[in-house]
Scaffold this motif. Sequence first.
Motif, PDB file in Angstrom:
ATOM      1  N   GLU A 241      16.767-105.544   0.821  1.00 51.69           N
ATOM      2  CA  GLU A 241      16.463-105.889  -0.483  1.00 51.69           C
ATOM      3  C   GLU A 241      15.202-106.876  -0.183  1.00 51.69           C
ATOM      4  OE1 GLU A 241      19.100-108.127  -2.710  1.00 51.69           O
ATOM      5  OE2 GLU A 241      19.656-109.591  -0.892  1.00 51.69           O
ATOM      6  N   GLN A 242      14.288-106.735  -1.150  1.00 53.10           N
ATOM      7  CA  GLN A 242      13.002-107.412  -1.136  1.00 53.10           C
ATOM      8  C   GLN A 242      13.282-108.671  -1.493  1.00 53.10           C
ATOM      9  OE1 GLN A 242       9.903-106.657  -0.115  1.00 53.10           O
ATOM     10  NE2 GLN A 242       9.969-104.444   0.032  1.00 53.10           N
ATOM     11  N   VAL A 243      12.819-109.862  -0.870  1.00 53.90           N
ATOM     12  CA  VAL A 243      12.801-111.367  -1.332  1.00 53.90           C
ATOM     13  C   VAL A 243      11.471-111.854  -0.900  1.00 53.90           C
ATOM     14  CG1 VAL A 243      15.350-111.373  -1.217  1.00 53.90           C
ATOM     15  CG2 VAL A 243      14.013-112.000   0.876  1.00 53.90           C
ATOM     16  N   THR A 244      11.009-113.051  -1.571  1.00 56.32           N
ATOM     17  CA  THR A 244      10.037-113.614  -1.219  1.00 56.32           C
ATOM     18  C   THR A 244      10.103-115.096  -1.220  1.00 56.32           C
ATOM     19  OG1 THR A 244       8.509-112.363  -2.341  1.00 56.32           O
ATOM     20  CG2 THR A 244       7.280-114.311  -1.817  1.00 56.32           C
ATOM     21  N   VAL A 245       9.758-115.882   0.053  1.00 54.33           N
ATOM     22  CA  VAL A 245      10.105-117.302   0.145  1.00 54.33           C
ATOM     23  C   VAL A 245       8.613-117.791   0.293  1.00 54.33           C
ATOM     24  CG1 VAL A 245      11.088-118.988   1.462  1.00 54.33           C
ATOM     25  CG2 VAL A 245      12.120-116.954   1.313  1.00 54.33           C
ATOM     26  N   LYS A 246       8.533-119.062  -0.503  1.00 59.61           N
ATOM     27  CA  LYS A 246       7.276-119.787  -0.383  1.00 59.61           C
ATOM     28  C   LYS A 246       7.054-120.698   0.963  1.00 59.61           C
ATOM     29  CE  LYS A 246       5.891-119.533  -4.731  1.00 59.61           C
ATOM     30  NZ  LYS A 246       4.778-118.922  -5.012  1.00 59.61           N
ATOM     31  N   ALA A 247       5.753-120.918   1.131  1.00 59.31           N
ATOM     32  CA  ALA A 247       5.241-121.570   2.477  1.00 59.31           C
ATOM     33  C   ALA A 247       6.553-122.793   2.749  1.00 59.31           C
ATOM     34  CB  ALA A 247       3.943-121.985   2.610  1.00 59.31           C
ATOM     35  N   ASN A 248       6.560-123.144   3.934  1.00 62.05           N
ATOM     36  CA  ASN A 248       7.088-124.392   4.382  1.00 62.05           C
ATOM     37  C   ASN A 248       8.735-124.518   3.907  1.00 62.05           C
ATOM     38  OD1 ASN A 248       4.938-125.092   5.872  1.00 62.05           O
ATOM     39  ND2 ASN A 248       3.931-125.711   4.028  1.00 62.05           N
ATOM     40  N   GLU A 249       9.272-123.475   3.608  1.00 61.72           N
ATOM     41  CA  GLU A 249      10.588-123.523   3.039  1.00 61.72           C
ATOM     42  C   GLU A 249      11.540-123.001   4.232  1.00 61.72           C
ATOM     43  OE1 GLU A 249      11.781-124.636   0.217  1.00 61.72           O
ATOM     44  OE2 GLU A 249       9.867-125.199  -0.434  1.00 61.72           O
ATOM     45  N   PRO A 250      12.859-123.518   4.333  1.00 59.74           N
ATOM     46  CA  PRO A 250      13.876-122.902   5.177  1.00 59.74           C
ATOM     47  C   PRO A 250      14.393-121.465   5.002  1.00 59.74           C
ATOM     48  CG  PRO A 250      14.874-124.599   3.865  1.00 59.74           C
ATOM     49  CD  PRO A 250      13.398-124.566   3.652  1.00 59.74           C
ATOM     50  N   VAL A 251      14.509-120.824   5.750  1.00 66.41           N
ATOM     51  CA  VAL A 251      15.290-119.302   5.751  1.00 66.41           C
ATOM     52  C   VAL A 251      16.469-119.569   6.055  1.00 66.41           C
ATOM     53  CG1 VAL A 251      15.262-116.911   6.385  1.00 66.41           C
ATOM     54  CG2 VAL A 251      12.905-118.166   6.074  1.00 66.41           C
ATOM     55  N   PHE A 252      17.041-120.144   7.134  1.00 68.99           N
ATOM     56  CA  PHE A 252      18.326-120.729   7.449  1.00 68.99           C
ATOM     57  C   PHE A 252      18.159-121.649   8.773  1.00 68.99           C
ATOM     58  CE2 PHE A 252      17.272-116.655  10.096  1.00 68.99           C
ATOM     59  CZ  PHE A 252      17.484-117.172  11.289  1.00 68.99           C
ATOM     60  N   ARG A 253      19.357-122.357   8.932  1.00 67.99           N
ATOM     61  CA  ARG A 253      19.317-123.655   9.808  1.00 67.99           C
ATOM     62  C   ARG A 253      20.230-123.461  10.908  1.00 67.99           C
ATOM     63  NH1 ARG A 253      18.503-126.055   4.842  1.00 67.99           N
ATOM     64  NH2 ARG A 253      16.904-127.474   4.648  1.00 67.99           N
ATOM     65  N   GLU A 254      20.017-123.893  11.915  1.00 66.57           N
ATOM     66  CA  GLU A 254      20.860-123.605  13.140  1.00 66.57           C
ATOM     67  C   GLU A 254      22.142-124.230  12.735  1.00 66.57           C
ATOM     68  OE1 GLU A 254      21.462-125.303  17.807  1.00 66.57           O
ATOM     69  OE2 GLU A 254      19.561-125.834  16.610  1.00 66.57           O
ATOM     70  N   GLY A 255      23.357-123.437  12.968  1.00 70.12           N
ATOM     71  CA  GLY A 255      24.567-123.632  12.628  1.00 70.12           C
ATOM     72  C   GLY A 255      25.060-123.127  11.296  1.00 70.12           C
ATOM     73  N   ASP A 256      24.037-122.360  10.555  1.00 71.22           N
ATOM     74  CA  ASP A 256      24.626-121.590   9.276  1.00 71.22           C
ATOM     75  C   ASP A 256      25.575-120.405   9.703  1.00 71.22           C
ATOM     76  OD1 ASP A 256      23.152-123.432   7.632  1.00 71.22           O
ATOM     77  OD2 ASP A 256      21.585-122.189   7.243  1.00 71.22           O
ATOM     78  N   GLU A 257      26.393-120.084   8.985  1.00 73.28           N
ATOM     79  CA  GLU A 257      26.870-118.778   9.194  1.00 73.28           C
ATOM     80  C   GLU A 257      25.625-117.669   9.048  1.00 73.28           C
ATOM     81  OE1 GLU A 257      30.437-117.893   7.203  1.00 73.28           O
ATOM     82  OE2 GLU A 257      31.207-119.911   7.631  1.00 73.28           O
ATOM     83  N   ALA A 258      25.811-116.683   9.757  1.00 74.90           N
ATOM     84  CA  ALA A 258      24.859-115.563   9.706  1.00 74.90           C
ATOM     85  C   ALA A 258      25.204-114.391   8.511  1.00 74.90           C
ATOM     86  CB  ALA A 258      24.871-114.736  10.908  1.00 74.90           C
ATOM     87  N   ASP A 259      24.384-114.412   7.547  1.00 74.23           N
ATOM     88  CA  ASP A 259      24.562-113.438   6.383  1.00 74.23           C
ATOM     89  C   ASP A 259      23.731-112.336   6.192  1.00 74.23           C
ATOM     90  OD1 ASP A 259      22.834-115.109   5.640  1.00 74.23           O
ATOM     91  OD2 ASP A 259      24.085-115.885   4.073  1.00 74.23           O
ATOM     92  N   PHE A 260      22.584-112.545   6.952  1.00 76.11           N
ATOM     93  CA  PHE A 260      21.379-111.414   6.675  1.00 76.11           C
ATOM     94  C   PHE A 260      20.609-111.491   7.828  1.00 76.11           C
ATOM     95  CE2 PHE A 260      21.989-113.234   2.256  1.00 76.11           C
ATOM     96  CZ  PHE A 260      21.962-112.290   1.487  1.00 76.11           C
ATOM     97  N   LEU A 261      19.959-110.376   8.051  1.00 82.30           N
ATOM     98  CA  LEU A 261      18.937-110.098   9.030  1.00 82.30           C
ATOM     99  C   LEU A 261      17.559-109.803   7.996  1.00 82.30           C
ATOM    100  CD1 LEU A 261      17.807-106.832   9.911  1.00 82.30           C
ATOM    101  CD2 LEU A 261      20.191-106.714  10.589  1.00 82.30           C
ATOM    102  N   TYR A 262      16.309-110.156   8.881  1.00 80.18           N
ATOM    103  CA  TYR A 262      15.130-110.142   8.134  1.00 80.18           C
ATOM    104  C   TYR A 262      13.967-109.311   8.669  1.00 80.18           C
ATOM    105  CZ  TYR A 262      17.323-114.213   5.720  1.00 80.18           C
ATOM    106  OH  TYR A 262      18.171-115.156   5.359  1.00 80.18           O
ATOM    107  N   PHE A 263      13.374-108.542   7.968  1.00 73.22           N
ATOM    108  CA  PHE A 263      12.213-107.756   8.181  1.00 73.22           C
ATOM    109  C   PHE A 263      10.910-108.530   7.768  1.00 73.22           C
ATOM    110  CE2 PHE A 263      15.407-104.691   8.923  1.00 73.22           C
ATOM    111  CZ  PHE A 263      15.043-103.926  10.120  1.00 73.22           C
ATOM    112  N   VAL A 264      10.047-108.936   8.332  1.00 74.78           N
ATOM    113  CA  VAL A 264       8.886-109.445   7.675  1.00 74.78           C
ATOM    114  C   VAL A 264       7.913-108.469   7.158  1.00 74.78           C
ATOM    115  CG1 VAL A 264       6.964-111.128   7.755  1.00 74.78           C
ATOM    116  CG2 VAL A 264       9.087-111.524   9.196  1.00 74.78           C
ATOM    117  N   HIS A 265       7.603-108.443   5.907  1.00 75.02           N
ATOM    118  CA  HIS A 265       6.390-107.514   5.274  1.00 75.02           C
ATOM    119  C   HIS A 265       5.125-108.186   5.271  1.00 75.02           C
ATOM    120  CE1 HIS A 265       4.786-104.552   3.104  1.00 75.02           C
ATOM    121  NE2 HIS A 265       4.543-105.175   2.052  1.00 75.02           N
ATOM    122  N   THR A 266       5.060-109.410   4.763  1.00 76.75           N
ATOM    123  CA  THR A 266       3.895-110.134   4.857  1.00 76.75           C
ATOM    124  C   THR A 266       3.990-111.575   5.031  1.00 76.75           C
ATOM    125  OG1 THR A 266       3.892-110.419   2.353  1.00 76.75           O
ATOM    126  CG2 THR A 266       2.531-108.548   3.244  1.00 76.75           C
TER     127      THR A 266
END
Length: 335
Positions: free
Chosen positions: A21-46
């Motif tokens: 599914e498509q998602v967009t995250v603003k600059a300098n924002e966390p995507v995930f942190r070390e120790g988080d449970e893994a719930d997604f994998l990510y393909f970078v579009h731009t």
Amino acid sequence: MASVFQDLHDDEVAKIRLLGEQVTVKANEPVFREGDEADFLYFVHTGSVSLFIEKFNTRIEIQRAGSGDWFGEMALYSGGRRTASAATVEDTAFLRVGKEAFRGLLASDPAIEVKIRELVDRRNEKLVLDEKMVSIGGAQGRDMHIGIKGDPSLRESAMERARYESVVDRFLPELVTCFEDLLLNRTVHRILVGFNNGEIRLSTLLDPFAEEFHPAMRLLDGSYVERHFPKIDYASKTAMIRRRYRDIGDDAFFAGLPTHLQHGFSHYFEKWQPVPAEEVAKTIKQLPLLRSIPNFYIRSVTIGILKDAIHMQFNCDGTHIVSAAGYARFLRENL
């Protein structure tokens, strides 16, 4: 860093992308942190993403993912927690694939699952050695210096207190000679020197899994040393350590370990080299300098021959772990 998708064909990667599914995250924002449970994998579009780890107080970027790259698949496949953090460098658009959808695809397409599992085994083998840099292999000749901050309240007051002259301080020249003899000519392979309390902890070839506790003053007695620590030359000593590593590798338990641990430790056992005798001697002879550094009040130091990692703890509760090269640089910069 190797990806668990690197052996997949384009059409196989496309099957995974179709689940996203498509998602967009603003600059300098966390995507995930070390120790988080893994719930997604990510393909970078731009855009772009920094993947990094924090070793004590140091942030280390391990990968920069840009358009066409993917990340986060390792923990998703393994079912573990994140071993690194990810944050956007700029506004970034992703395709995000959820855990259940990804696992459903693997269950329905065994060919993809086999390829990914084989790559995961190879990558885990490398990670075991990288993550145990200090506890297994030491710095292996590199200029390593890891600093761990202690209790801030202790750090602020440590240098205001009068320095205590311990029994180790009073007899340090004689003890330095003893420590060198123990590590280079006798069965001892690791020494912890307690500068304040006069406690010397030793690990020996005769009981390598335990620590012995000895008062510093007793080690100044030649007959005491002879009773506890028989002589063995350095070459014979290191040959004995190699045999013990070989025994571990030949044990039935070792054969039952996961593949990545068998391969990783087998490689280490085969390639292990002791700290050169001249480096051990040089490090020990410089111990009196540690006690006189103006801006550091050292509590203990640990030196061994198995790995190039010197552990120093200070009265401010902070710790420095350095290689022989890092130790020399530490002394130059602070004396």
